[in-house]
Write an enzyme that holds these catalytic residues in place. Structure first.
Site, short mmCIF file in Angstrom:
data_model
loop_
_atom_site.label_atom_id
_atom_site.label_comp_id
_atom_site.label_asym_id
_atom_site.label_seq_id
_atom_site.Cartn_x
_atom_site.Cartn_y
_atom_site.Cartn_z
N ARG A 169 0.83 -1.21 0.00
CA ARG A 169 0.00 0.00 0.00
C ARG A 169 0.86 1.25 0.00
O ARG A 169 0.42 2.31 -0.39
CB ARG A 169 -0.87 0.05 1.28
CG ARG A 169 -2.01 -0.91 1.32
CD ARG A 169 -2.60 -0.98 2.73
NE ARG A 169 -3.23 0.25 3.20
CZ ARG A 169 -4.48 0.61 2.95
NH1 ARG A 169 -5.25 -0.15 2.22
NH2 ARG A 169 -4.96 1.74 3.42
N ARG A 173 9.76 5.75 -3.32
CA ARG A 173 10.09 6.70 -4.40
C ARG A 173 11.53 7.18 -4.29
O ARG A 173 12.00 7.48 -3.21
CB ARG A 173 9.22 7.95 -4.31
CG ARG A 173 7.76 7.69 -4.32
CD ARG A 173 7.05 9.02 -4.52
NE ARG A 173 5.61 8.82 -4.49
CZ ARG A 173 4.83 9.20 -3.49
NH1 ARG A 173 5.34 9.82 -2.45
NH2 ARG A 173 3.54 8.98 -3.56
N ARG A 246 -9.13 -6.44 13.50
CA ARG A 246 -8.39 -5.56 14.39
C ARG A 246 -9.29 -4.39 14.75
O ARG A 246 -10.08 -3.91 13.92
CB ARG A 246 -7.12 -5.02 13.72
CG ARG A 246 -6.08 -6.07 13.49
CD ARG A 246 -5.52 -6.66 14.76
NE ARG A 246 -4.63 -5.75 15.47
CZ ARG A 246 -4.11 -6.02 16.66
NH1 ARG A 246 -4.43 -7.15 17.31
NH2 ARG A 246 -3.29 -5.16 17.23
N ARG A 277 -0.15 5.83 16.47
CA ARG A 277 0.02 7.17 15.90
C ARG A 277 -0.76 8.19 16.69
O ARG A 277 -1.65 7.85 17.47
CB ARG A 277 -0.37 7.21 14.42
CG ARG A 277 -1.72 6.62 14.09
CD ARG A 277 -1.91 6.49 12.57
NE ARG A 277 -3.00 5.54 12.31
CZ ARG A 277 -3.30 5.03 11.13
NH1 ARG A 277 -2.62 5.36 10.06
NH2 ARG A 277 -4.31 4.18 11.00
N GLU A 302 -3.83 6.76 19.01
CA GLU A 302 -4.51 5.58 18.46
C GLU A 302 -3.82 4.31 18.96
O GLU A 302 -2.61 4.17 18.84
CB GLU A 302 -4.45 5.65 16.93
CG GLU A 302 -5.07 4.47 16.23
CD GLU A 302 -5.10 4.64 14.70
OE1 GLU A 302 -5.10 5.80 14.23
OE2 GLU A 302 -5.08 3.63 14.01
N TYR A 350 -9.56 -4.93 2.93
CA TYR A 350 -8.89 -3.72 3.41
C TYR A 350 -9.13 -2.62 2.37
O TYR A 350 -8.21 -2.14 1.72
CB TYR A 350 -7.40 -4.03 3.58
CG TYR A 350 -6.57 -3.02 4.35
CD1 TYR A 350 -7.10 -1.83 4.85
CD2 TYR A 350 -5.22 -3.28 4.57
CE1 TYR A 350 -6.30 -0.94 5.54
CE2 TYR A 350 -4.42 -2.39 5.26
CZ TYR A 350 -4.97 -1.23 5.74
OH TYR A 350 -4.17 -0.33 6.42
N ASP A 352 -10.03 0.99 0.68
CA ASP A 352 -10.01 2.43 0.90
C ASP A 352 -11.39 2.98 0.55
O ASP A 352 -12.19 2.31 -0.10
CB ASP A 352 -8.96 3.08 -0.01
CG ASP A 352 -7.53 2.75 0.43
OD1 ASP A 352 -7.33 2.59 1.65
OD2 ASP A 352 -6.65 2.63 -0.43
N1 UDP Z 1 3.41 1.08 7.65
C1 UDP Z 1 4.61 1.02 8.30
N2 UDP Z 1 5.10 2.14 8.89
C2 UDP Z 1 4.45 3.31 8.90
C3 UDP Z 1 3.22 3.39 8.21
C4 UDP Z 1 2.72 2.25 7.61
O1 UDP Z 1 5.23 -0.02 8.34
O2 UDP Z 1 4.95 4.29 9.47
C5 UDP Z 1 2.89 -0.15 7.00
C6 UDP Z 1 2.29 -1.10 8.01
O3 UDP Z 1 2.58 -2.41 7.61
C7 UDP Z 1 0.83 -0.82 7.93
C8 UDP Z 1 0.64 -0.49 6.46
O4 UDP Z 1 1.87 0.14 6.09
O5 UDP Z 1 0.05 -1.91 8.33
C9 UDP Z 1 -0.50 0.43 6.16
O6 UDP Z 1 -0.41 1.52 7.06
P1 UDP Z 1 -1.37 2.76 7.10
O7 UDP Z 1 -1.02 3.51 8.30
O8 UDP Z 1 -1.31 3.44 5.80
O9 UDP Z 1 -2.78 2.07 7.25
P2 UDP Z 1 -4.19 2.70 7.59
O10 UDP Z 1 -4.43 2.29 8.98
O11 UDP Z 1 -4.02 4.19 7.46
O12 UDP Z 1 -5.11 2.06 6.63
#
Ligand code: UDP
Length: 368
Positions: A169, A173, A246, A277, A302, A350, A352
């Protein structure tokens, strides 16, 4: 008698309700919670739209979906550029030249590429899980500091037992670009997501505090078809066993300061910090000019946890066991002509937000 009963007033349910109503069908929406908008629900606190069930940033490459949502809300030009905090070291996300420079001191894309190539050497063959996928994308250093702790907190499972697609996901870059999403369109609906859902549901009958599964027989008797957006295993009374989810919990605080962390999202990527976060809601849609730097701010820490009865399910756990079990439930649903399963929980995916809308629009065509 209604043409369609829609279970759940979240994004999928609201889009379906709008589409069917506009096609001349009669619909009734029932919602277990005391409010509409599902997990994209927002409400104003101190004049700031608070994302009660976690950060939602709309982004899409689907022009039709973008056009569609813009009928119901005006979007601002928010660009998600989260910061990762690893034991006080700050890194730019997603993984890009700013991240590589901070991590290794590299300056050019070629140097960054070289570093990654060196580190990914330990993975040979196709990555079989998230850990291997992550190392093969960005190398071990970034995996250890920015991925492992965060992912294991978020999913409650070791990275070598999680599917590789989760980490795909995130873009990688070799340019200086902190925009988290590879999407042509991105933004936050001004005035909040609840207003967007309210516009979608304009003129449509919605019963709040109405638990469909508790009143299934009497509600089913009211309509020809049912669109169900709750957990698919609960719909079948867990006949084949329970799917895992989850959940997340938020500790929200109003602070007597204008600017807590200078960004909407800061990820805590070490294993020790108990939260994954912190969201500072005001930066999703800041007041114009100097006003953003005065008054109060609202933050949410969170915390991720394994879903248990009574919690809100947020994320499907798409590991092998759950995926196989979901398939069996999906087969049952496919044979059931009266019901359509929709959304993250109905399809155990999962998704969006834009995928939810695209799917709802497509499915609605078959119900018109
Ligand atoms: N991820 C990570 N570090 C970060 C942010 C994301 O390793 O700082 C990985 C992690 O495996 C996570 C996935 O990317 O499960 C998706 O994260 P994101 O926070 O984008 O998911 P959301 O909860 O926002 O859908």
């Amino acid at each position: 008698m209604y043409d369609c009963l829609i279970v759940g007033a979240g994004l999928y349910g609201a889009v379906t309700a709008r589409e069917l109503t506009d096609a001349g069908k009669t619909v009734l929406v029932v919602e277990r919670r005391p409010h509409i908008a599902g997990n994209i629900y927002t409400e104003a606190v101190e004049g700031i739209q608070v994302h009660r069930y976690g950060a939602h940033i709309f982004h899409t490459n689907n022009d039709a979906v973008w056009k569609y949502v813009n009928r119901f809300a005006e979007f601002n030009r928010f660009t998600n550029s989260p910061v990762a905090n690893y034991k006080g070291e700050l890194y730019s996300l997603p993984f890009n030249m700013y991240t590589f420079n901070r991590m290794w001191g590299v300056v050019t894309p070629r140097e960054a590429e070289e570093k990654i190539r060196e580190q990914r050497g330990e993975i040979t063959g196709t990555p079989r899980n998230l850990e291997e996928q992550a190392i093969s994308l960005v190398g071990r250093d970034i995996y250890e500091k920015l991925i492992k702790g965060y992912t294991e907190k978020q999913w409650g499972r070791p990275c070598d037992r999680l599917p590789a697609f989760i980490i795909r996901r995130l873009p990688v870059r070799l340019i200086f670009d902190n925009n988290y999403f590879n999407a042509r369109h991105q933004g936050i609906p001004m005035g909040g997501y609840t207003a967007l859902i309210a516009r979608l549901l304009d003129g449509i009958e919605v019963r709040l505090n109405c638990d469909y599964l508790e009143h299934k027989e009497e509600l089913d008797a009211l309509a020809e078809r049912v669109v169900y957006t709750g957990p698919i295993d609960a719909y079948y009374r867990f006949a084949l066993g329970r799917l895992e989810y989850r959940s997340v919990r938020f500790e929200t605080e109003v602070l007597e300061q204008a600017n807590f962390q200078g960004n909407a999202v800061v990820n805590y990527t070490d294993a020790e910090t108990p939260w994954t976060r912190i969201i500072e809601h005001k930066w999703f849609d800041p007041p114009a000019g100097e006003a953003a730097y005065t008054g109060k701010t609202v933050i949410s820490r969170e915390y991720s946890s394994e879903w248990k009865p009574g919690d809100e399910p947020y994320y499907p756990v798409n590991d092998e066991r759950n995926t196989a079990l979901y398939r069996q439930y999906a087969e049952m649903a496919a044979k059931d002509e009266r019901v359509v399963m929709g959304g993250r929980l109905g399809n155990y995916r999962y998704y969006d937000m834009d995928q939810v809308i695209a799917e709802a629009l497509e499915k609605a065509e078959t119900l018109k």
